[in-house]
Each structure stands twice: as structure tokens, then as C-alpha cells.
Scaffold this active site. Structure first.
Site, PDB file in Angstrom:
ATOM      1  N   ASP A  85      20.557  -1.005 -39.389  1.00 16.49           N
ATOM      2  CA  ASP A  85      20.663  -0.720 -37.960  1.00 16.49           C
ATOM      3  C   ASP A  85      19.953   0.580 -37.603  1.00 16.49           C
ATOM      4  O   ASP A  85      19.564   1.360 -38.467  1.00 16.49           O
ATOM      5  CB  ASP A  85      22.130  -0.653 -37.547  1.00 16.49           C
ATOM      6  CG  ASP A  85      22.337  -1.220 -36.145  1.00 16.49           C
ATOM      7  OD1 ASP A  85      21.386  -1.141 -35.356  1.00 16.49           O
ATOM      8  OD2 ASP A  85      23.429  -1.726 -35.857  1.00 16.49           O
TER       9      ASP A  85
ATOM     10  N   ASN B  99      21.436  -9.860 -47.602  1.00 21.10           N
ATOM     11  CA  ASN B  99      20.611  -8.670 -47.785  1.00 21.10           C
ATOM     12  C   ASN B  99      21.309  -7.604 -48.614  1.00 21.10           C
ATOM     13  O   ASN B  99      20.707  -6.581 -48.931  1.00 21.10           O
ATOM     14  CB  ASN B  99      20.223  -8.091 -46.421  1.00 21.10           C
ATOM     15  CG  ASN B  99      21.440  -7.722 -45.592  1.00 21.10           C
ATOM     16  OD1 ASN B  99      22.529  -8.251 -45.796  1.00 21.10           O
ATOM     17  ND2 ASN B  99      21.261  -6.822 -44.660  1.00 21.10           N
TER      18      ASN B  99
ATOM     19  N   LYS C   8      12.720  -9.709 -25.024  1.00 23.21           N
ATOM     20  CA  LYS C   8      13.751  -8.706 -25.311  1.00 23.21           C
ATOM     21  C   LYS C   8      13.592  -8.265 -26.755  1.00 23.21           C
ATOM     22  O   LYS C   8      13.071  -9.009 -27.608  1.00 23.21           O
ATOM     23  CB  LYS C   8      15.151  -9.274 -25.085  1.00 23.21           C
ATOM     24  CG  LYS C   8      15.572 -10.315 -26.107  1.00 23.21           C
ATOM     25  CD  LYS C   8      16.974 -10.817 -25.836  1.00 23.21           C
ATOM     26  CE  LYS C   8      17.361 -11.880 -26.860  1.00 23.21           C
ATOM     27  NZ  LYS C   8      18.650 -12.508 -26.580  1.00 23.21           N
TER      28      LYS C   8
ATOM     29  N   ARG D 278      18.071   1.908 -41.117  1.00 19.56           N
ATOM     30  CA  ARG D 278      16.802   1.165 -41.196  1.00 19.56           C
ATOM     31  C   ARG D 278      16.414   0.920 -42.652  1.00 19.56           C
ATOM     32  O   ARG D 278      15.252   1.053 -43.041  1.00 19.56           O
ATOM     33  CB  ARG D 278      15.683   1.926 -40.483  1.00 19.56           C
ATOM     34  CG  ARG D 278      15.894   2.141 -38.993  1.00 19.56           C
ATOM     35  CD  ARG D 278      15.923   0.839 -38.232  1.00 19.56           C
ATOM     36  NE  ARG D 278      15.830   1.029 -36.789  1.00 19.56           N
ATOM     37  CZ  ARG D 278      16.029   0.069 -35.909  1.00 19.56           C
ATOM     38  NH1 ARG D 278      16.359  -1.140 -36.321  1.00 19.56           N
ATOM     39  NH2 ARG D 278      15.941   0.301 -34.620  1.00 19.56           N
TER      40      ARG D 278
ATOM     41  N   PHE E 111      12.349 -14.092 -33.136  1.00 18.43           N
ATOM     42  CA  PHE E 111      12.528 -12.706 -33.609  1.00 18.43           C
ATOM     43  C   PHE E 111      12.130 -12.604 -35.076  1.00 18.43           C
ATOM     44  O   PHE E 111      12.428 -13.476 -35.884  1.00 18.43           O
ATOM     45  CB  PHE E 111      13.993 -12.299 -33.446  1.00 18.43           C
ATOM     46  CG  PHE E 111      14.293 -10.921 -33.978  1.00 18.43           C
ATOM     47  CD1 PHE E 111      14.177  -9.804 -33.164  1.00 18.43           C
ATOM     48  CD2 PHE E 111      14.693 -10.738 -35.287  1.00 18.43           C
ATOM     49  CE1 PHE E 111      14.450  -8.535 -33.660  1.00 18.43           C
ATOM     50  CE2 PHE E 111      14.973  -9.483 -35.787  1.00 18.43           C
ATOM     51  CZ  PHE E 111      14.845  -8.376 -34.973  1.00 18.43           C
TER      52      PHE E 111
ATOM     53  N   THR F  35      21.779  -2.023 -28.836  1.00 20.09           N
ATOM     54  CA  THR F  35      21.035  -2.138 -27.579  1.00 20.09           C
ATOM     55  C   THR F  35      19.872  -3.104 -27.698  1.00 20.09           C
ATOM     56  O   THR F  35      19.257  -3.250 -28.763  1.00 20.09           O
ATOM     57  CB  THR F  35      20.505  -0.760 -27.151  1.00 20.09           C
ATOM     58  OG1 THR F  35      19.668  -0.224 -28.192  1.00 20.09           O
ATOM     59  CG2 THR F  35      21.647   0.193 -26.890  1.00 20.09           C
TER      60      THR F  35
ATOM     61  N   THR G  40      22.445   0.869 -44.097  1.00 19.63           N
ATOM     62  CA  THR G  40      22.410  -0.164 -43.064  1.00 19.63           C
ATOM     63  C   THR G  40      20.991  -0.347 -42.553  1.00 19.63           C
ATOM     64  O   THR G  40      20.166   0.561 -42.635  1.00 19.63           O
ATOM     65  CB  THR G  40      23.351   0.209 -41.894  1.00 19.63           C
ATOM     66  OG1 THR G  40      23.233  -0.767 -40.873  1.00 19.63           O
ATOM     67  CG2 THR G  40      22.998   1.571 -41.316  1.00 19.63           C
TER      68      THR G  40
ATOM     69  N   ASP H  72      27.641  -1.438 -46.891  1.00 16.38           N
ATOM     70  CA  ASP H  72      26.901  -1.939 -45.743  1.00 16.38           C
ATOM     71  C   ASP H  72      27.715  -1.632 -44.486  1.00 16.38           C
ATOM     72  O   ASP H  72      28.886  -1.262 -44.560  1.00 16.38           O
ATOM     73  CB  ASP H  72      26.685  -3.442 -45.902  1.00 16.38           C
ATOM     74  CG  ASP H  72      25.931  -4.053 -44.738  1.00 16.38           C
ATOM     75  OD1 ASP H  72      25.017  -3.392 -44.228  1.00 16.38           O
ATOM     76  OD2 ASP H  72      26.275  -5.172 -44.325  1.00 16.38           O
ATOM     77  N   LYS H  73      27.115  -1.765 -43.303  1.00 13.46           N
ATOM     78  CA  LYS H  73      27.832  -1.482 -42.066  1.00 13.46           C
ATOM     79  C   LYS H  73      28.257  -2.771 -41.362  1.00 13.46           C
ATOM     80  O   LYS H  73      29.435  -3.046 -41.225  1.00 13.46           O
ATOM     81  CB  LYS H  73      26.962  -0.642 -41.114  1.00 13.46           C
ATOM     82  CG  LYS H  73      27.662  -0.306 -39.794  1.00 13.46           C
ATOM     83  CD  LYS H  73      26.762   0.473 -38.856  1.00 13.46           C
ATOM     84  CE  LYS H  73      25.658  -0.391 -38.270  1.00 13.46           C
ATOM     85  NZ  LYS H  73      26.182  -1.439 -37.337  1.00 13.46           N
TER      86      LYS H  73
END
Length: 1099
Positions: A731, A840, A620, A811, A596, A650, A729, A432-433
Site C-alpha cells: 500500500d 503475495n 480511476k 510499496r 488495472f 484513495t 505492505t 502484511d497489512k
């Protein structure tokens, strides 16, 4: 149609030419410009005919020289499907048995259908349905199934079942060879140790279940909210805010909960822990009250109330709770070395049967030959030593103890003690990251407004802008109270450009300070009763405040706004307070909050400024979600890419001003959607999306997740060890790529192939062909493209990806992570290791051959589910290079030596029976056999678990040594055959030597051969040892002392007068020297002429 297209069709010359033309058009650098006449990039390739014409794995010559010679990967070729008897013999029988067993289990354990339910408050008699007991049971057995279950788990293995049959045969008088205890004592010892171990584990599970089942929640707080920790449910340690039903908060006393006529309607139990749909209805009010319930109103089992107290109504119990439904039974992991030893055990069994048949054949099948055959099988049964399992299990326990006691990797815990050797056989490491390679500690780094960017070195400018903006606001407020000029005119003397930048910075910082789910928490001072004080009297000092949120990103953003002057000082369900640089308190009323979700990838809040009554919708989220929501701009996409390349996470921040009428209209539609019982999520999302239009883009924020300590040298070490590293990951692509490069997972000089987004078979077809042309480059692929490739070209993709030095999958969902692990296991046959720190990552960790969990910011769920738990990623290097190496080397030597110990005595038995007319009479009986397997040789043989071929420092300095371990050369059919030949040679020398040198009595043969056998085993252990440990010397002396001392009590087997003579001593010495000296000479010559790689380093 693409699903029906054969991948490798036979093609005509015309088809070849057409494919070449299309291929040349696709890969040509020049071509027609965009326009209506030019086909889209994938337009032609989606058609079935073109896929038929372009087989996937075409050669490079076919690309470059327009040739038609195509080749395919060996694993991807379509093989002829086996039919009939061939299919049954080649594994079909196993498939049929498994299918039948699964069908029977499903019949016996048919689950009750899950339904929605209505729960009445204080009226259990109104509940018509029965629900599971409100208890959790993780025990594997009960009081009736414990013994049968443990015995089944033991005897389903070939080795233990074989010895059970052999031991039971001794109850048959015609088959009895020796004393019963010589067979039942070792088997009973193995079973006793196993039963005790299982009993201890079962008792621990019982205690954990009892502790969990005794935990209850108590009562509500006055404010109608509480914080919970969900680290044991989803791996996240950040506190989450939970909200009570507003209707019940207006009751005068807690006892009134049981006097009202109310009920809760809840959806049926399901797996998703991030969603809940229900309604709370009170019927005795006028009009009846209907209130929607969502995830914010729920407290799942296995969560902890971190702040506040709660009273609730139980909806789901026992097996229907989210935590139990999401618990999957982890597979019973078996190490590769155990599988290899199991194969060797089967080979030994075939040798045993063959030897017994040969002996009966040489007997001439005289008399009841089948009885003689079975007696020979019993006589030679020591070829398969029952002590093999005992020694290996004890060795594994010793390796686990050594790992946990290693001072260089403190805090390491071995949770699965059966697979330490797997650490030395790994080829693929999937990591994982966030929280694994990185610290999961977020630091705010960048604020971008489109025309200007602020970094860590220019934060003071933001502070100045905020001071100016709030000074102007106060000026305007003061001017508006004395003159009738509009507020904007009051500051007309300020420079226009300066005012514009200051206002933009002010709006951006205010949006970041308001749009979040963070709550400031103040430590209580004084008695518990003094904590509930007026809000104005609370201690808002910075030293007494901490922030709690469901994400560390959120906390980092709020901490940054505090650092630049705008501080979040208070928050509850309905309001939020900010403190300006000048100390002024700004109060905002929270009208709506949109949390979220992984689907929406954004969160929002609607607030009303108490001083101006302005209503603003702030939002956001990720750039992919916000790009279509904000107004048109020409900088967002580019700057997001720039920040991602710097390794920053970001978030895009936007706002929209609402009038009172617009908000009232939205609120009515939103409340109506929330009360819906069908498709509530879709209806609510549709209402919220009506606001998400043409929002004003305020800023882009960048937060850095710093690398863990020594990540770069650790990855470099693993890569030099021949381990291929894949990063999986959730991300975004750019951030994952940047972290891969900054951590040196991908070297800066190495090419990186970014897999383009694909949605169809044709697109995946062409992208794989383009990727195949690249050589020695890392692959970066998003999860959706990976899903398409695996759907149509699973074999081809895995083959190509395995050739890459590194792979980054971004992703990725937890299910995809586990799927990738299983694909590598199936397609490569290599051992895989998964490492992660969050909930996860649990599925990936459990699917891998070896799972490593890190105790990090995301909780302990991954650590508890893993086979090995560590505290830092850098500890992986020593865990694999040192402990993985030593565990594998030691177990390989130990296993083969235990088999040698059984083979040598079986060889002596064969020689003895051959000399004495193939009689099925045992050479050694009773205590001699028990002592040989235990007291006389057990300690020196087991001391091999202390042996090491290279020092730990050398293994860390030269990780290239690890590559040899993955080839499995320490335990193979070659090394096994060498030990078989050694056993045959030594057994023959010992037995023939004793027969040649024995005098008139048979007891002298037993004394000479057995003593020489014990001495030979002790000398062979010394020959096998590579690095001496003081405990090895103690074990040698202890075993020799035990044997010498026992000679005085072995009158039944030895002639005590004979064994004290010089004749006995020289005969035993001569036989022992002949059996061992040649092997010492061969070992010396081999080390001189062909030394192993590690010996060169040691010298």
C-alpha cells in the site's frame, strides 16, 4: 562512478574540512533561497569525491561540533579477505562442494528450452513439437527412489549416521560387544517410524496430484464469458471475468470447432500469471480472421470455473503451466533447538573419543590397541543416545496436537510439525497489512469534489443531489420533445449554484458506477434450463443480487453507488445497465475496457450512452498515477494526504468526452497494437496513453479497510514480549503509516522518520546519515528507496533499522518482502517469523524461520504454504506466548534429560571398566540395555512434554517472560555442562556404591546398580517436573511396575533369590538416596535464594 567509490577512505585534513563545510550546508536550518545560484539538495553529494569525504556512519559530534572523529558500525567494516589455505579451512571447502554439486545437478537436469508454439484446432498431427504430459507431480519420490531417498535424508545427519556405523560394526566378530538387537532394534524403530511417516505424506501428495490431474473444463456458455476463482493461484478469492474468442462464438454448433481451419499462436511459457500474448487465426474465412488474445482470454491451471461452463484449447501442459512454474520448492526448515542439540551431539562425540583414548592410554596401548579403542567407542556409544531423535520427534507431534486442540485458538492448523519450538524463540515478526492487520472488508467513507467533501454522515445529501439531477434530466428530456429549446435552457429557473453542485455530484457518482470491473450476479431460480431468460424478464431485486469483482475495493464502490440511489443491475461483455433513484434503467454500451495492472496503477473504460450517443472515457487509479493525467488543480495532492492519514485507501476518478471520430481513430490504432506479436504491451500502453491527457478531475474517493479484532492488544503484547514488528505492505506510504499508528504498531507519542525518496547512492548516503541522528523512532520507508539503500549500504541500513522499535516498508513487492526476511536472518542471526494472508505473502512466509498464514479474504494460498495456519491475527499472541514457550521449554528439558540418561550409564561403564583393569567388557547386556532405553524409563521421560513452568493465563498476562526465551538459556552449553556434572556424579555414586556393597557374586553388582539406576532416573524426572499432570504419575507407576514385573523374567541377569531379600532393598535404597538427595537439596536452595522470574509470578 559511485559504484567504484570506497566507503571508508583514509582522508586528508583538507578533505575533512571540505566535508564539514558541505555537511554544515546540508543540515543547516537557514540557507539561500531557491534559485539558479543555489545547488539542488543532492547535486554535490552525487559526485564521487564528496562521498569519499563523507563516510556514512559519522558520529553526532561530527554533525554538531564540526569535528572529524568518525566511527563505523562493527558489521559494516571492511574485513581482510581470506586467501589460500585460510579461505579453504574457513568455509571455502563447503563452497567448492556446493558449487560442484550444483553443476552436476544442472548437467543432469538440464531444462528444455521454452519456445513459443502454434496449436491447431482439431489437428494434433500438425503439431511438430512434443510438450510435457498434462499432469502435475508434486511427489518427492517414485517407487524406485523412495527407500534410497528416505535413507539418504536420514543418514545425512550426524546422529543417525553415527549409529548406523556403530550398528554395522557389530557384524565384525572382533568388535562385537553385545547382542545385535540392542543396536539394531532402536535404529530400526527410528527408521521404521520415519519411513512410515514419509510414506503417508507421499501417498497424500499422490492423492492430491491425482485429484488435480482429474479436473477438466467442459464447454462454453452462450454469452461467451465465464467467471473463475484464482485463489489457489494468486490468493485472491474475488471472481474474475474471462472472455471467449469472439470468432468462435458465431459458430452454429460446438462440433464446428473441429471443422474450421484455425490455429492459436501463443508466446513461450513464462512466470507472469497476469499477462499473455497470442493470436487466434482462422484461415478458411474470406478474408482470414485475426483476433488478438490477452489475459482476459486465458484460464490458467489451478483456477476454478465459478460460474458458466467452458471449452478451451490447451496451450501449456504439465511443467509449463503457470502454476507449476511459479511453484518454488520451500526450504527444509530446521529449528534452532535442533541445531543447538546437533552442536551438543558433536561435543558428546568428542567426549566419547577422548574417553576412549584415555582408557586405551591407561591400558598402556597393550596388544592390538586400535581394536580396543574401537570397542571402547562402542561401549561408550550410549553417550550419544539414539532415542534423542525419537523422543524429540514424538514431542513435536504432541505439541502440534496440543496447538490444534486449543479451544482459545480454534481453526489453527500445524502444517510443519518439526519446528514448534521456533514459536518460542522469535525476535522479528514481519507482517502484511491488508487482510492480516486489517479485515480486507472495504467500507466507503469519503467523497471529495475539491470544494466540498461528503462523509458517512452526509450521504443523504448525495442522494438528494442525485434525485435532483435525474429529475432535471427527465425534465429536460420531456421539454425537448415538446419545444425546440436546448435542454440546458429548460432548467434555467433552478439556482445556478445548486445546479452546479448537483451536476458535479451526479457526474462523480455516475463515473464511480460505470468505471469498474464489477458484475452483478443473480441467483438462479427454478430449473437450470430456466436461467437463460430474457434480460428484461430477469429478477433485478436487491435481495437476489450480489457483486463479483477482482478487488474488494471495486465492490465497495459499487455498493456505495447503490446505497445513494444509482444501482448497477446488469452487465455483460458489451453493455451495462444502471437504475436511477426513480427506477429508470440507463443503458451504456461498453466499447473498451482497460483493466488495472500493478504497473499502470489505474483502470479505464470507454462507454457510449445509448440515450444520447455520447462517448465518454472514464478512468480511476492511484494518485501517483493520475496526478499527471488530470487537469491542473490545487487540492488533489493535499486531500489525498489527508485521507491517507485517516487510514483511507484513495482513488482518483476522471473522465474525458470523445467524439465519434476520435474514438474511431483510437479503436483502429488500438486493435492494430493488440495484434502485434512483439512489444505488444508497450504498443498498447502507448495507444491508451494518447487518450490519457488533460482529463477532467471528477472526485476523490476514500475507502476504509477496518482493523481486525484485538489487533491493538495483540501488537502491544508482542512488543512487550521483546518482539520487533515490521510491517511490509504494497500500500501507499500515507495509508501504511496511518494503519501503523491506528493499530498501535507505532505509538502515537513515538516519533516517525519517513525516509525520503532516493534514487542514487549519494541521496541514500545523506538520508541514512540524517536517519542516524534520530533516536527511538519508527522508520517508514518506500520500496524503491529501500532497493537503493540495499544496493549500496546493505549492512548499514539493516543495522540502523534493527535499532528501531518498529519499521514500516510500503510499496513492497513480494520479492522484496522475502529479501528483507533473508537480510534479517543473515545480519542479525535471530529467528524471524512472517505472517500474511495472500498469495503475495507466500515467498516471505517460506523464507522466514517460522511462517504463519491467515485464512482470509485473499484465499488460502498463504495458509497452505505456511508452517502454522490461523484464522485471526489475535491468535498469534497465544500461539507464541503459550505454545511457543511450552514447546521450547519442554523440548529443552526433554533433550537434555535424554542425554543425561545416556551419560549416566556411560559413566557407570567407565567406572566399571576402570575397576576391572580397563577391560572393554559391557556392564549391561541384551535386554537390560533395550529395557533401560524403552519400557523402564521412556514413559516418565516423555511425560516431560506435559510439564509447564507457568500457567497459560500467566504467560498471556506477563508477556515480558517471553524475553528470556530468546536468550536460549533453557538449552545452552552452561545447562548442558550442569547435566554432564550431574551425570558424572550420579553414575559414579551408583557404580562405586554397588561395587562397595556387592557381596561375592558379580551378578549382585548388576542387580544393585541397575535397579538403583532405574529408580534414580524416575526420581530425576520427578525432580525436573515443575507442574504435575496426572499422566506423569501414571507414567511413573507404569514404568516402575514394568520393571518390577520383568524381574521375574530376568534370570539371566539377576539372582532372583537375592533381589527378594531385605539386604538388596536397603542397599539399593541407600545408593539411590545418596545419588538423588543432594540434588533435591540444591534445587530447594536455588529456588529459595535465586528463584527464576516465572516462579515469583506463580507465587
Amino acid at each position: 562512478m559511485a559504484d567504484q567509490i570506497p566507503l571508508y577512505p583514509v582522508r586528508s585534513a583538507a578533505a575533512v574540512a571540505a566535508a564539514n563545510r558541505k555537511r554544515a550546508a546540508y543540515f543547516s536550518a537557514a540557507g539561500p533561497g531557491p534559485g539558479p545560484d543555489r545547488p539542488s539538495r543532492y547535486q554535490l553529494e552525487d559526485e564521487s569525491a564528496h562521498l569519499d569525504e563523507m563516510p556514512l556512519m559519522m558520529s553526532e559530534e561530527g554533525f554538531e561540533n564540526d569535528e572529524s572523529d568518525y566511527h563505523t558500525l562493527p558489521r559494516a567494516r571492511i574485513t581482510r579477505r581470506k586467501r589460500g589455505l585460510e579461505w579453504f579451512v574457513c568455509g571455502g571447502w563447503k563452497f567448492l562442494c556446493t558449487s560442484c554439486c550444483d553443476w552436476l545437478i544442472n548437467i543432469c537436469q538440464r531444462k528444455r528450452e521454452l519456445k513459443a508454439r502454434t496449436v491447431w484446432l482439431g489437428c494434433p498431427e500438425k503439431c511438430e513439437e512434443k510438450h510435457p504430459r498434462n499432469s502435475i507431480k508434486n511427489q518427492k519420490y517414485n517407487i524406485f527412489t523412495f527407500i534410497p531417498g528416505v535413507l539418504y535424508e536420514q543418514f545425512k545427519f550426524f546422529l543417525n549416521l553415527y549409529f548406523l556405523i556403530v550398528s554395522c560394526s557389530q557384524f565384525v566378530p572382533a568388535l562385537k560387544i553385545g547382542y545385535l538387537y540392542t543396536y539394531w532394534a532402536p535404529l530400526g524403530f527410528v527408521l521404521a517410524v520415519t519411513i512410515m511417516r514419509e510414506a503417508v505424506d507421499e501417498f497424500r501428495r499422490f492423492q492430491r496430484d491425482k485429484e488435480v490431474n482429474s479436473q477438466l473444463y467442459s464447454k462454453l456458455t452462450v454469452r461467451g464469458s465465464c467467471f473463475i476463482r484464482t485463489d489457489q493461484l494468486d490468493g485472491e478469492t474475488d471472481w474474475k471475468l474471462k472472455v471467449a474468442v469472439s470468432c468462435t462464438q458465431r459458430l452454429p454448433a460446438l462440433g464446428d470447432l473441429f471443422s474450421i481451419n484455425a490455429y492459436v499462436y501463443a508466446q513461450k511459457p513464462q512466470l507472469d500469471i497476469h499477462s499473455f500474448e497470442g493470436t487466434f487465426t482462422r484461415e478458411d474465412s474470406d478474408p482470414p480472421v485475426h483476433e488478438s488474445l490477452s489475459i482476459e482470454n486465458t484460464l490458467w491451471a489451478s483456477t476454478v470455473v465459478a460460474s458458466g461452463t467452458v471449452i478451451g484449447v490447451v496451450i501449456y501442459t504439465g511443467k509449463e503451466t503457470r502454476s507449476v512454474m511459479n511453484t518454488s520448492n520451500p526450504k527444509n526448515k530446521v529449528g534452532l533447538l535442533d541445531l543447538e542439540l546437533n552442536q551438543l551431539t558433536k561435543a558428546l562425540f568428542l567426549a566419547l573419543v577422548a574417553l576412549s583414548v584415555v582408557m586405551v592410554t591407561l591400558q598402556g596401548f597393550a596388544g592390538p590397541w586400535y581394536r580396543s579403542l574401537f570397542r571402547f567407542l562402542l561401549l561408550f556409544s550410549y553417550i550419544i543416545p539414539i532415542s534423542l531423535r525419537v523422543n524429540l520427534d514424538m514431542g513435536k507431534a504432541a505439541y502440534g496436537w496440543m496447538i490444534m486442540k486449543d479451544e482459545h485458538i480454534p481453526g489453527t492448523v500445524v502444517r510443519t510439525s518439526t519446528i514448534p519450538e521456533e514459536l518460542g524463540r522469535l525476535v522479528y515478526l514481519l507482517t502484511d497489512k491488508t487482510g492480516t492487520l486489517t479485515q480486507n472488508e472495504m467500507v466507503f467513507k469519503r467523497l471529495h469534489l475539491g470544494t466540498v467533501s461528503y462523509g458517512t454522515d452526509t450521504m443523504d445529501e448525495i442522494q438528494n443531489h442525485l434525485v435532483n439531477a435525474y429529475a432535471q434530466t427527465q425534465c429536460q428530456a420531456g421539454g425537448s420533445s415538446t419545444i425546440s429549446t436546448p435542454p440546458r435552457k429548460a432548467a434555467s429557473s433552478a439556482p445556478k449554484v445548486r445546479r452546479s453542485v448537483s451536476s458535479r455530484v451526479h457526474e462523480a457518482v455516475k463515473a464511480v458506477a460505470l468505471c469498474h470491473n464489477v458484475t452483478p450476479v443473480y441467483e438462479a431460480r427454478g430449473a437450470a434450463g430456466e436461467t437463460e431468460v430474457a434480460e428484461a424478464d430477469q429478477d433485478f431485486s436487491d435481495d437476489n443480487r450480489t457483486y463479483q469483482a477482482s478487488s474488494p475495493d471495486e465492490v465497495a464502490l459499487v455498493q456505495w453507488t447503490e446505497s445513494v440511489g444509482l444501482t448497477l443491475v446488469s452487465r455483460d461483455l458489451t453493455s451495462m445497465q444502471l437504475r436511477t433513484p426513480s427506477g429508470q434503467i440507463l443503458t451504456f454500451c461498453i466499447l473498451q475496457t482497460f483493466p488495472f495492472t500493478s504497473e499502470s496503477k489505474r483502470m479505464g473504460v470507454i462507454v457510449r450512452d445509448e440515450s444520447t450517443a455520447e462517448i465518454t472515457f472514464y478512468m480511476k487509479g492511484a494518485d501517483v498515477a493520475m496526478a499527471s493525467i488530470v487537469q491542473y488543480n490545487d487540492w488533489l495532492e493535499e486531500e489525498c494526504g489527508n485521507m491517507a492519514r485517516e487510514g483511507l485507501r484513495t482513488l482518483v476518478v476522471a473522465k474525458r468526452a470523445l467524439t465519434e471520430e476520435q474514438y474511431q481513430d483510437f479503436e483502429s490504432r488500438y486493435n492494430q497494437a493488440k495484434l502485434s506479436l512483439h512489444d505488444r504491451t508497450l504498443k498498447v500502453a502507448a495507444v491508451v496513453e494518447s487518450l490519457e491527457r488533460e482529463m477532467e478531475l471528477l472526485c476523490l474517493t476514500g475507502v476504509e479497510d477496518q482493523l481486525q479484532a484485538d489487533v491493538r492488544p495483540t501488537l502491544e503484547m508482542l512488543r512487550n514480549a521483546g518482539i520487533k514488528i515490521w510491517m511490509l505492505t504494497g500500500d501507499k506510504l500515507e495509508t501504511a503509516t496511518c494503519i501503523a499508528k491506528s493499530s498501535h504498531l507505532v505509538s502515537r507519542t513515538q516519533d516517525t522518520h519517513v525516509f525520503r525518496p532516493v534514487t542514487s547512492r549519494g541521496e541514500a548516503h545523506l538520508e541514512l546519515n540524517a536517519f542516524r541522528r534520530k533516536h527511538d523512532c519508527a522508520l517508514v520507508i518506500p520500496g524503491d528507496a529501500l532497493e537503493v539503500c540495499l544496493k549500496y549500504y546493505e549492512h548499514e541500513f539493516v543495522e540502523l533499522a534493527c535499532q528501531c522499535p518498529a519499521v514500516v516498508c510500503c510499496r513492497c513487492s513480494p520479492t522484496q518482502k522475502a529479501h528483507i526476511v533473508k537480510l534479517l536472518q543473515q545480519h542479525t542471526g535471530r529467528r524471524t517469523c512472517a505472517i500474511g494472508d495472500g498469495g503475495n505473502d507466500v515467498s516471505m512466509i517460506q523464507a522466514a524461520d517460522c511462517g504463519i498464514g491467515i485464512e482470509g479474504k485473499e484465499g488460502r494460498q498463504a495458509s497452505l504454504a505456511a508452517d502454522f495456519s490461523i484464522t485471526r491475527f489475535k491468535h498469534v499472541g497465544r500461539l507464541l506466548m503459550v505454545h511457543g514457550r511450552s514447546s521450547y521449554k519442554r523440548s529443552a528439558a526433554l533433550g537434555q534429560f535424554v542425554m543425561h540418561r545416556g551419560l549416566i550409564i556411560s559413566t557407570m561403564q567407565a567406572v566399571f571398566s576402570s575397576v576391572f583393569y580397563f577391560a572393554s567388557v559391557p556392564l549391561y547386556q541384551g535386554f537390560l540395555m533395550v529395557g533401560y532405553a524403552t519400557a523402564y524409563t521412556m514413559f516418565p521421560v516423555f511425560s516431560l512434554v506435559l510439564d509447564q513452568d507457568v500457567k497459560p493465563e500467566m504467560a498471556m498476562l506477563y508477556p515480558e517472560l517471553y524475553k528470556d526465551l530468546t536468550k536460549g538459556r533453557s538449552l545452552s552449553f552452561k545447562t548442558f555442562l550442569i547435566w554432564v556434572l550431574i551425570s558424572i556424579y550420579q553414575g559414579g555414586i551408583l557404580m562405586f556404591g554397588a561395587l562397595v556393597l556387592f557381596e561375592s557374586e558379580f551378578v549382585h553388582v548388576v542387580a544393585i546398580s541397575f535397579t538403583a539406576l532405574v529408580l534414580t532416573e524416575l526420581l530425576m524426572v520427578a525432580l525436573t517436573v515443575r507442574t504435575w499432570h496426572w499422566l506423569m504419575v501414571v507414567a511413573q507407576l507404569l514404568s516402575l511396575g514394568c520393571y518390577v514385573a520383568s524381574l521375574a523374567f530376568l534370570n539371566e541377569y539377576f539372582d532372583v533369590a537375592f533381589i527378594t531379600t531385605v539386604t538388596f532393598v536397603w542397599k539399593v535404597s541407600a545408593i539411590t538416596v545418596v545419588s538423588c538427595l543432594p540434588l533435591y537439596v540444591l534445587k530447594y536452595l536455588k529456588r529459595k535464594l535465586s528463584p527464576p522470574s516465572y516462579s515469583k509470578l506463580s507465587s
